[in-house]
Design a protein around this motif. Structure first.
Motif, PDB file in Angstrom:
ATOM      1  N   THR A   7       4.031  18.172  33.625  1.00  0.00           N
ATOM      2  CA  THR A   7       4.876  19.363  33.659  1.00  0.00           C
ATOM      3  C   THR A   7       5.096  19.882  32.251  1.00  0.00           C
ATOM      4  O   THR A   7       5.425  19.128  31.340  1.00  0.00           O
ATOM      5  CB  THR A   7       6.232  19.032  34.309  1.00  0.00           C
ATOM      6  N   TYR A  15      12.207  20.234  38.507  1.00  0.00           N
ATOM      7  CA  TYR A  15      11.170  19.331  39.004  1.00  0.00           C
ATOM      8  C   TYR A  15      10.200  18.984  37.884  1.00  0.00           C
ATOM      9  O   TYR A  15       9.894  19.811  37.036  1.00  0.00           O
ATOM     10  CB  TYR A  15      10.381  19.988  40.142  1.00  0.00           C
ATOM     11  N   SER A  16       9.709  17.759  37.911  1.00  0.00           N
ATOM     12  CA  SER A  16       8.675  17.382  36.953  1.00  0.00           C
ATOM     13  C   SER A  16       7.764  16.357  37.619  1.00  0.00           C
ATOM     14  O   SER A  16       8.158  15.652  38.537  1.00  0.00           O
ATOM     15  CB  SER A  16       9.269  16.807  35.666  1.00  0.00           C
ATOM     16  N   GLY A  17       6.536  16.309  37.132  1.00  0.00           N
ATOM     17  CA  GLY A  17       5.588  15.388  37.711  1.00  0.00           C
ATOM     18  C   GLY A  17       4.285  15.375  36.948  1.00  0.00           C
ATOM     19  O   GLY A  17       4.156  15.999  35.896  1.00  0.00           O
ATOM     20  N   TYR A  31       7.835  14.953  41.123  1.00  0.00           N
ATOM     21  CA  TYR A  31       8.198  16.064  42.007  1.00  0.00           C
ATOM     22  C   TYR A  31       9.063  15.595  43.173  1.00  0.00           C
ATOM     23  O   TYR A  31       8.853  15.965  44.312  1.00  0.00           O
ATOM     24  CB  TYR A  31       6.955  16.813  42.505  1.00  0.00           C
ATOM     25  N   ARG A  43       9.616  23.540  45.821  1.00  0.00           N
ATOM     26  CA  ARG A  43       9.312  22.285  45.114  1.00  0.00           C
ATOM     27  C   ARG A  43       7.810  22.071  45.088  1.00  0.00           C
ATOM     28  O   ARG A  43       7.145  22.059  46.125  1.00  0.00           O
ATOM     29  CB  ARG A  43       9.988  21.099  45.789  1.00  0.00           C
ATOM     30  N   LYS A  46       5.443  19.503  47.491  1.00  0.00           N
ATOM     31  CA  LYS A  46       6.464  18.848  48.320  1.00  0.00           C
ATOM     32  C   LYS A  46       5.904  18.192  49.576  1.00  0.00           C
ATOM     33  O   LYS A  46       6.452  17.221  50.057  1.00  0.00           O
ATOM     34  CB  LYS A  46       7.586  19.810  48.675  1.00  0.00           C
ATOM     35  N   GLU A  99       4.442  26.792  38.632  1.00  0.00           N
ATOM     36  CA  GLU A  99       4.543  25.479  37.997  1.00  0.00           C
ATOM     37  C   GLU A  99       3.391  25.379  37.008  1.00  0.00           C
ATOM     38  O   GLU A  99       2.223  25.456  37.398  1.00  0.00           O
ATOM     39  CB  GLU A  99       4.441  24.364  39.049  1.00  0.00           C
TER      40      GLU A  99
END
Length: 106
Positions: A7, A15-17, A31, A43, A46, A99
């Motif tokens: 991210t 949100y982060s991932g 996430y 999201r 998701k 994102e």
């Protein structure tokens, strides 16, 4: 687009991932659902299984993930920043929000 993508968001972002894209697989981590909005339709990723390598591919500006069947393609764009670092970015669209991920390492 192969590599590890994280991210690219300011501190405190909702949100982060991470995405790890290999030749034929995609692994998504992070996430997580927000405590206050567990079903937030914005999201990222998701509805995808997290933490396992899933079959995946990219085609015509979309990423497809086989997670108990092939999911509808997620629109994405790739760009490379200017020198001196040539930061590589992937931008996905989830409903009305974007994102942006940046590639880590080489």
């Amino acid at each position: 687009m192969r590599g590890t993508w994280i991210t690219n968001a300011p501190e405190g972002y909702d949100y982060s991932g991470t995405l790890v894209i290999d030749r034929n697989t995609i692994t998504i981590t992070g996430y997580e659902a927000d405590y206050w909005f567990p079903n937030d339709p914005r999201r990222p990723f998701k509805d995808s299984t997290k933490g396992v390598s899933l079959k995946g591919c990219s085609e015509s500006g979309k990423i497809y993930i086989n997670d108990f069947g092939w999911k509808e393609g997620i629109p994405c764009e790739y760009t490379e920043g200017a020198s001196p670092d040539y930061t590589k970015l992937l931008r996905f669209r989830f409903g009305d929000r974007y994102e942006t991920l940046r590639r880590t390492g080489a």
